[in-house]
Design an enzyme around this catalytic site. Sequence first.
Site, PDB file in Angstrom:
ATOM      1  N   ASP A 138       8.654   1.835 -12.224  1.00  8.71           N
ATOM      2  CA  ASP A 138       9.058   3.155 -12.737  1.00  8.71           C
ATOM      3  C   ASP A 138       7.871   4.016 -13.147  1.00  8.71           C
ATOM      4  O   ASP A 138       7.963   4.834 -14.068  1.00  8.71           O
ATOM      5  CB  ASP A 138      10.032   3.003 -13.934  1.00  8.71           C
ATOM      6  CG  ASP A 138      11.275   2.223 -13.543  1.00  8.71           C
ATOM      7  OD1 ASP A 138      11.704   2.340 -12.388  1.00  8.71           O
ATOM      8  OD2 ASP A 138      11.803   1.488 -14.400  1.00  8.71           O
ATOM      9  N   LYS A 191       6.434   6.420  -8.683  1.00  7.11           N
ATOM     10  CA  LYS A 191       6.001   6.247  -7.279  1.00  7.11           C
ATOM     11  C   LYS A 191       6.739   7.203  -6.347  1.00  7.11           C
ATOM     12  O   LYS A 191       6.137   7.807  -5.461  1.00  7.11           O
ATOM     13  CB  LYS A 191       6.253   4.784  -6.826  1.00  7.11           C
ATOM     14  CG  LYS A 191       5.497   3.748  -7.666  1.00  7.11           C
ATOM     15  CD  LYS A 191       5.879   2.335  -7.291  1.00  7.11           C
ATOM     16  CE  LYS A 191       7.279   1.936  -7.660  1.00  7.11           C
ATOM     17  NZ  LYS A 191       7.545   1.814  -9.120  1.00  7.11           N
ATOM     18  N   GLY A 227      14.483   2.074  -7.969  1.00 10.36           N
ATOM     19  CA  GLY A 227      15.120   3.384  -8.116  1.00 10.36           C
ATOM     20  C   GLY A 227      14.005   4.411  -8.172  1.00 10.36           C
ATOM     21  O   GLY A 227      13.233   4.422  -9.124  1.00 10.36           O
ATOM     22  N   HIS A 228      13.879   5.208  -7.130  1.00 11.21           N
ATOM     23  CA  HIS A 228      12.768   6.157  -7.029  1.00 11.21           C
ATOM     24  C   HIS A 228      13.324   7.576  -7.078  1.00 11.21           C
ATOM     25  O   HIS A 228      14.141   7.956  -6.242  1.00 11.21           O
ATOM     26  CB  HIS A 228      11.995   5.930  -5.729  1.00 11.21           C
ATOM     27  CG  HIS A 228      11.326   4.582  -5.687  1.00 11.21           C
ATOM     28  ND1 HIS A 228      10.554   4.164  -4.634  1.00 11.21           N
ATOM     29  CD2 HIS A 228      11.309   3.563  -6.582  1.00 11.21           C
ATOM     30  CE1 HIS A 228      10.102   2.945  -4.887  1.00 11.21           C
ATOM     31  NE2 HIS A 228      10.546   2.560  -6.056  1.00 11.21           N
ATOM     32  N   GLN A 278       8.872  -1.603  -7.433  1.00 16.31           N
ATOM     33  CA  GLN A 278       8.534  -2.420  -8.599  1.00 16.31           C
ATOM     34  C   GLN A 278       7.071  -2.154  -9.003  1.00 16.31           C
ATOM     35  O   GLN A 278       6.576  -1.077  -8.766  1.00 16.31           O
ATOM     36  CB  GLN A 278       8.773  -3.905  -8.337  1.00 16.31           C
ATOM     37  CG  GLN A 278      10.245  -4.323  -8.252  1.00 16.31           C
ATOM     38  CD  GLN A 278      10.930  -3.937  -6.964  1.00 16.31           C
ATOM     39  OE1 GLN A 278      10.452  -4.258  -5.884  1.00 16.31           O
ATOM     40  NE2 GLN A 278      12.038  -3.243  -7.060  1.00 16.31           N
TER      41      GLN A 278
END
Length: 425
Positions: free
Chosen positions: A13, A16, A40-41, A220
């Site tokens: 988080d 990225k 989750g991006h 990650q």
Amino acid sequence: MPAYAVIGAQWGDEGKGKIIDFLAENAAVIARYSGGNNAGHTVINDAGTFKLHLVPSGICWPHAMNVIGNGVVVDPDVLLKEINENDLDPSRLAVSDRAHLIMPYHISLDQLEEQRRGDAKIGTTGRGVGPAYIDKVSRQGLRVGELLDPEDLTLRLPAIVAFKNEIITKIYGGDPIELNAVFEKANMWAGQLAPYIRPVENLIADALESDGKVIIEGAQGALLDLDHGTYPYVTSSNPTVGGTLTGLGMGPRSYGGVAGVFKAYCTRVGEGPFPSEIHGEEGDSIREQAGEFGTTTGRARRIGWFDAVAGRYSARVNGFDAMIITKLDILDGWEEVNICVAYEIDGVRTEQFPVDAVTLDRAKPIYETHPGWTESTRSITKNSELNDGARAYIHRLEELIGVPTKILSTGPRREETLVIEDFLA
Ligand code: GDP
Ligand code: IMO
Ligand code: MG
């Protein structure tokens, strides 16, 4: 043209997705190499807000090819949802035939195993990622390409589901998975995903041999790496740079740069040691201000000061040649900012990162306190707009990590980005 990796340098988080969307303007290929929809991006630009779990963060650029590599584990339900929501056709998305499938029993097993662990839980995202990698390693996995071979599936699936059901019902006391429902799902997945499934190694090699820039998208973070992270409080893949090579099938000489994305402070979701964690009201107020809630699970992220001990370690195991620092704007207006420069473990000062979770749990942070800055860094895009206090903070991070900063992120939107030096040059 070379490949450029953009890797999470902390516990995930770091921002990225935002950075990849910014960098992808001139990229031919953007490729994910590890993890699954535990990621989750968040990407925010003029086209809207995108919360991406599986498809790469290059999808907002119409010219770019987005690749899901063999090292990723794919839940086809999630993939199809993202394909449909974003109108992705096979000219813009390719999925490796050798990526492993996250099957319904993996999701059940992930959740049942977390319940069984009780207080010793890892705090997984419950998306079946760990169990899918277990099956890959134990050679019981199903690969995306096998969806296209119904005969093979008819042969293998009944025995696999029967075995998983034994474990689900007899060990965990859970509800069995229905074989027919799995077959039906697999047929539906095969029909809809077929045009996207292909070997991706050639696609990447061709882009590298031609003019195209290849951007490798980390998921990650280094400290969640199965080998290099804070085991056992890690994910089940290799987010560090080594994972890019096995997870995509490319060689190390392809690299033009490897950047670590660092948040200007630290966060962690799930359990596990976090020496610079800020407990209580102070942490709560930063979380609210910065919106630190998980993109995937909505869980509150734990908040901490920038940990330079962990950061230096992360830079070493990845060989970073650039730092990308995000969320600098969140520190605006703070009276003081702390940087964790060493740990005290059992009364002894150390600047080495102990990866062993039990030792790390005993580490007490030793802070260096810096004056904060009142001027806003939000949305600034020019080096000349950076105030002295923020500049001094960034310089100190560079000194401690031993890597130059090439990009500063000053807000969640694509254009809220300050390029110090072109990372893709
Ligand atoms: P990722 O998993 O590394 O892609 O990061 P996430 O998207 O899960 O979390 C990062 C969050 O911070 C997202 O909500 C982004 O929109 C947001 N973000 C990214 N960069 C910045 C920044 O520089 N400033 C601020 N305020 N928010 C940012
Ligand atoms: P992105 O790509 C933050 C964490 C989980 C848990 C541990 C293991 O958005 O940075 P898993 O479901 O992978 O077996 O959970 O890893 N985790 C993440 N934390 N960001 C992520 O991805 C994460 N992916 C997994 O919270 O602690
Ligand atoms: Mg995330």
